[in-house]
Design an enzyme around this catalytic site. Structure first.
Site, PDB file in Angstrom:
ATOM      1  N   HIS A 108     -25.715  15.884 -15.674  1.00  0.00           N
ATOM      2  CA  HIS A 108     -24.337  16.267 -15.355  1.00  0.00           C
ATOM      3  C   HIS A 108     -24.273  17.625 -14.672  1.00  0.00           C
ATOM      4  O   HIS A 108     -25.215  18.426 -14.707  1.00  0.00           O
ATOM      5  CB  HIS A 108     -23.463  16.266 -16.619  1.00  0.00           C
ATOM      6  CG  HIS A 108     -23.819  17.326 -17.633  1.00  0.00           C
ATOM      7  ND1 HIS A 108     -23.321  18.607 -17.582  1.00  0.00           N
ATOM      8  CD2 HIS A 108     -24.625  17.290 -18.719  1.00  0.00           C
ATOM      9  CE1 HIS A 108     -23.780  19.311 -18.602  1.00  0.00           C
ATOM     10  NE2 HIS A 108     -24.593  18.535 -19.307  1.00  0.00           N
ATOM     11  N   CYS A 115     -28.646  17.297 -23.003  1.00  0.00           N
ATOM     12  CA  CYS A 115     -28.413  16.703 -21.682  1.00  0.00           C
ATOM     13  C   CYS A 115     -29.056  17.576 -20.603  1.00  0.00           C
ATOM     14  O   CYS A 115     -29.434  18.711 -20.850  1.00  0.00           O
ATOM     15  CB  CYS A 115     -26.920  16.561 -21.420  1.00  0.00           C
ATOM     16  SG  CYS A 115     -26.114  15.300 -22.437  1.00  0.00           S
TER      17      CYS A 115
END
Length: 478
Positions: free
Chosen positions: A382, A401
């Site tokens: 992301h 992440c």
């Protein structure tokens, strides 16, 4: 005269039959006995009996034993081959068993330990086949043959598996390793032992990747510290693991390098920095999956662990923190319309009844886009509003992440020019952001991997072992 002739012929044929029997009795009754007698001239091998040899081998394999790594594979293999010592029969006469010993002598060049392969015991058993002092009587012959045969099978298969699949299964020893590596099965085991040309087979399984050769050369020539040796050896083992890579298109992240590469048709087409998980329980997992879609202007469903450890603390310190960061509060699935009135000081991580979502926008922790792929760790690639982290050399700073430095470039690399990419670009620049999911077809493989050494421009490049996995692997290989 007829009776006399008939009697003479009967006596002659009886004598001939006796001679044949005596001649046959003097010959080895097993292929391995014949081969060993021809080479060693040890007459005890002439006494081998095939049925007895089968009974000895079958009995040996039924004993409980911790000597063998794959005892069931061994039992099944020899049961299917009539309990015959086929390795000795094939490979002792042409001396190719000594090629196996030669390769095992070089185990340390692969970062592997000789002690795991019982090399000294194997040499003694093979050399002892030609010594009359070792095999003085029939019982000793049977025991020696069987022990030699089974240890050859054990050493050969273990060596073959280590070089072709890795000595250890990473999914058993490494936390958060989810890449489905290939492991040898009973069919692979059988095919190794059925090889017809041992020397050719041993030559064919030597790793030949450029990086592997460079690591091997560095290990062989230099006197490294233990830490450096563990780095070289751990990365050689990683290169021996086998898993599926799509050469037509792949997004590859090397966690210790803090780097993402986009590869198409085996060519690097895009490269960028990334931020990965902190080494405090938030490590980024190693996995392989398929990017199936992106969400532009994503909504962040804040995990409970982050909500209780971070969001609650911020809200207690500043009652406007949630509003300033576009975070909505939910109670039993319903949005709380007056979150500023909540007295946060009355809650802690044990009794917090609320959940949180962060609206799309420039303050969203996921940035303006996230790349989605199935995995059991709820991680994704992301964007991020915090760009300064990409300027650090140490970029292990996320909750697991992978934050991407150039998300729009990544979208272009995997979608290509066209309507979908234009939509992504337009939506990411919107002044009124709304979450929107865009499918990626065909899907693109994504691999999150872990190498602390790579090759660049013909030179070895080393990275910090941020998750201390080199030492774990090094110990497992010893």
């Amino acid at each position: 005269m007829d009776n006399y002739l008939r009697s003479y012929l009967l006596l002659f044929f009886a004598f001939l039959l006796c001679c044949i029997c005596l001649t046959q009795c003097g010959r080895p009754s097993t292929p391995v006995g014949e081969a060993l007698f021809k080479i060693t001239k040890n007459k005890v091998y002439k006494e081998l009996n095939n049925d007895s040899l089968k009974r000895y081998l079958q009995s040996y394999l039924t004993r409980p034993s911790s000597k063998f790594k794959n005892p069931n594979y061994l039992r099944n293999f020899y049961a299917e081959n009539d309990y015959q010592p086929i390795l000795l029969t094939k490979f002792y006469p042409d001396s190719s068993l000594f090629s196996l010993i030669d390769y095992l002598e070089q185990l340390e060049e692969h970062g592997l330990s000789k002690s795991n392969y019982r090399l000294n015991e194997l040499k003694e058993l093979i050399n002892g086949l030609g010594g009359k002092d070792t095999v003085k009587n029939l019982t000793a012959v049977y025991n020696h043959l069987i022990e030699a045969e089974l240890l050859i099978a054990e050493s050969l298969t273990n060596y073959s598996f280590a070089l072709q699949y890795g000595q250890v299964n990473p999914r058993r020893i490494l936390n958060r390793y989810y890449i489905p590596v290939k492991r040898p099965d009973s069919l692979v085991f059988k095919n190794v032992l059925l090889t017809a040309n041992l020397k050719h087979y041993l030559d064919s399984i030597q790793p030949n990747a450029k990086l592997y050769k460079r690591l091997q050369e560095r290990l062989r020539k230099s006197r490294e510290t233990k830490e450096n040796r563990s780095t070289l050896i751990a990365n050689m083992e990683r290169l021996r693991w086998k898993y599926t890579k799509d050469s037509t298109g792949m997004v590859y992240v090397n966690i210790p390098a803090f780097e993402l590469n986009v590869i198409k048709d085996e060519q690097l087409i895009s490269k960028m920095k990334v931020v990965v998980g902190k080494a405090d329980g938030h490590e980024t997992p190693m996995l392989s999956s398929m990017i199936h879609s992106v969400q532009v202007n994503p909504v962040w469903h804040i995990p409970t662990s982050i909500a209780t450890k971070e969001i609650l603390v911020q809200a207690q310190a500043d009652k406007f923190y949630l509003a300033n960061h576009g975070i909505d509060v939910y109670y039993k699935g319903e949005k709380h319309e007056n979150a500023d009135s909540i007295e946060w000081s009355g809650y802690n991580k044990e009794n917090l009844p609320y959940t949180f979502k962060q609206r799309p926008g420039n303050t969203n922790s996921l940035g303006l886009i996230k790349f989605l792929f199935k995995n059991g760790s709820s991680v994704y690639l992301h964007d991020t509003p915090v760009k300064a982290t990409f300027n650090r050399s140490m970029r292990a700073a996320s909750h697991g992440c992978v934050r991407v430095e150039q998300p729009l470039n990544l979208a272009l690399a995997i979608f290509g020019e066209g309507e979908k990419y234009n939509t992504i670009k337009e939506e990411m620049g919107s002044v009124d952001p709304v979450a929107r999911t865009i499918k990626l077809k065909p899907q693109v493989q994504v691999i999150l991997d872990y190498f602390t050494c790579t090759e660049q421009a013909g030179k070895l490049v080393f990275y910090q072992d941020i998750y201390k996995q080199d030492s774990i692997l090094y110990r497992a290989l010893k």
